[in-house]
Design a protein around this motif. Sequence first.
Motif, PDB file in Angstrom:
ATOM      1  N   LEU A 177       0.452  -0.832   0.266  1.00 36.49           N
ATOM      2  CA  LEU A 177       0.123   0.070  -0.307  1.00 36.49           C
ATOM      3  C   LEU A 177       0.823   1.145  -0.262  1.00 36.49           C
ATOM      4  O   LEU A 177       0.398   2.276  -0.787  1.00 36.49           O
ATOM      5  CB  LEU A 177      -0.683   0.208   1.492  1.00 36.49           C
ATOM      6  N   ALA A 204       2.293   2.034  -3.314  1.00 42.52           N
ATOM      7  CA  ALA A 204       1.278   2.338  -3.883  1.00 42.52           C
ATOM      8  C   ALA A 204       0.594   3.641  -4.251  1.00 42.52           C
ATOM      9  O   ALA A 204       0.538   4.857  -5.022  1.00 42.52           O
ATOM     10  CB  ALA A 204       0.482   1.151  -4.796  1.00 42.52           C
ATOM     11  N   SER A 205       0.559   3.970  -2.491  1.00 43.38           N
ATOM     12  CA  SER A 205      -0.080   5.292  -1.851  1.00 43.38           C
ATOM     13  C   SER A 205       0.678   6.049  -1.484  1.00 43.38           C
ATOM     14  O   SER A 205       1.245   5.922  -0.185  1.00 43.38           O
ATOM     15  CB  SER A 205      -1.189   4.378  -1.863  1.00 43.38           C
ATOM     16  N   ILE A 262      -3.617  -2.166  -7.170  1.00 40.93           N
ATOM     17  CA  ILE A 262      -2.588  -1.711  -6.651  1.00 40.93           C
ATOM     18  C   ILE A 262      -1.841  -3.312  -6.586  1.00 40.93           C
ATOM     19  O   ILE A 262      -0.457  -3.082  -6.452  1.00 40.93           O
ATOM     20  CB  ILE A 262      -2.341  -1.044  -5.003  1.00 40.93           C
ATOM     21  N   VAL A 275      -3.498   7.467  -5.569  1.00 46.40           N
ATOM     22  CA  VAL A 275      -3.103   6.630  -6.730  1.00 46.40           C
ATOM     23  C   VAL A 275      -3.480   7.439  -8.148  1.00 46.40           C
ATOM     24  O   VAL A 275      -4.898   7.277  -8.697  1.00 46.40           O
ATOM     25  CB  VAL A 275      -4.619   5.397  -6.109  1.00 46.40           C
TER      26      VAL A 275
END
Length: 626
Positions: free
Chosen positions: A89, A92-93, A129, A153
């Motif tokens: 996570l 990706a973010s 993701i 995102v």
Amino acid sequence: MDSNPGCSGFSQCWKIRSQCNQSSSDQSFASGLDPASYTFTAQGEMKCCIKSYQYDLLKSLYVMKHNQMLTDVRLDVVNETFHAHKIVLAAASPYFKAMFTSGLREKDASVVKLQGVCPTVMNKLLTFIYTGEIVINQLVVCQLLPTANMLQVSPVIQACCTFLENQLDPSNALGIAAFAEQHHCSNLYKAANEFIDQHFIQVCQEEEFLQLSSCQLVALIRRDHLNVREERDVYNAVLKWVRSNEEHRRPKMEDILGAVRCHYLSPSFLKDQMKNCDILRKVPACREHLAKIFQELSLHKSPCVPQRTPSAPCVLYIVAGFSRRSLNLFEAFSVSENKWLTLPPLPKSLSGLGGAFLRGMLYAVGGRENIPDALGHSGYVNAYDPVTSTWHSRADLLQTRHRAGLAVLDGYLYAVGGASGKTDLDTVERYNPERDQWELVAAMNTARVGVSAAVVNRLLYAIGGFHGVDRFKSVECFHPEKNEWLFVSAMNQERSGAGVVAVGQYIYVAGGMGLSGQLSSFERYDTEKDIWTQLSPMLTARSALTLAVLDKQIYAMGGFNGTSVVDTVEIYNLETDQWRVGPPLSCPRSGHATAAPFKTCNFTSATQSRSCPMMKAARNSPLALM
């Protein structure tokens, strides 16, 4: 004896292989057993690249997430739970990265509650993701974009914007623009507003337009780049908006009308509105505003507000003409592509005709048929629609005209002088496109063949020409309120068949036939000072040419040089007073008609129109309700 013969043999083999590689260029090959590729270098190294490695790694992580293997965080979204890996996570973010790596309380938490997020949308984002794939549709995009924005995102944000841009339609463009602004999607916001500008006439027919607030409406109609045929389109859109909720909106009419560029409405239209419009009768201040503009227009001064300049492609149209015989060839020059494009031919082969744009249509008027099977002057009128790329027949002239001047004034098309058979004409007629009807107005003081016409500040100028053996440098000016012609300052030299174009307060005149042959001279008339000024001459002397202005440059096209018809195109820079050679016509021609829309219509073929069945279907989609 070597104590380790196995190692010795390996070293010898390595040495030979290394020397071999150094004697040749780098070599690479792909294994047939796996998706890996191997590259051998001159230094004896080998690089291995497995192209599917990242995909396989994500796939493995996705399976692990699905089976809750090594997951270390649980995301609670409404009444659903999603297990995930913090490191995935965070990678990706930026939202999750800040959550799990800073001093926030969620850093060491095993459960994170996400507020204001739809479980379906969260599932789609997590799938992206872990896999890099996502399916976007009209049902989910309006929730997916805000959530992707919140979680930062970026690839999903871009994908949503691309999807929405592809869905732009007159029925939803205003809503998408507002949605993009709300979520700070600058590229989508720009694309939506460009679409609104280009399709304003269609947009203002939709329900979204009627739902605009008064402030939003004013901001919209103030734009310089609205793609309208004439300012009447904007005025009528405002009336439609007011009528949709008249009791509430009528008091705001005065402020809104101030954003309409009423100086570009014709006096006849203004007069009709002041007399017959029921809304104006109930708002005296609006009638007074229009009455003031009506008086200002009668002074024939430059408007105090600029004309709209739509961001449509710069296109120049050239119709028919003469090259050994009359032509029906119809072409357009695309400035962006720097080339001529062939369009549907004129229904008749004609030369010596006139051309002008009126309300988004290109009119080809009069001329002469000069072909082996026929010879005669024409009263034909045809109108070309650039959107559908089709020609339409219109009412004939009251009398045939060849080598007449043609210009647009107050929403009418004026045909000035010319020849009809063996008769040189001083008569002038004008065309009403709403009635599809021609009518005579006051005749000129002098019959003129090969006359050029131009309009500046609602005054029509007839320039040069000849009658019998006399060639003129005189200029007449038509006052529509008085319905009379008056002489103004004459040109510096006599000429007929000259090219003419108006730019601002000036009229530019190039070439033509003089007293002793074709001319290359070029001069400019200041309509406010009533003065003619010589400018740099063209590179080629010629008559029966045409002028047009595009992108602050004047194009001089075709003509007759005294010996032959030419395909010459010269381009004049208004700022430097210099001519240069431009791309030639597709074929030599003279006596043709040329016109350029004042960037008020798109150069779009029927097959490129966004009014295709698929786009019409989009109007019934959920996006149409945004």
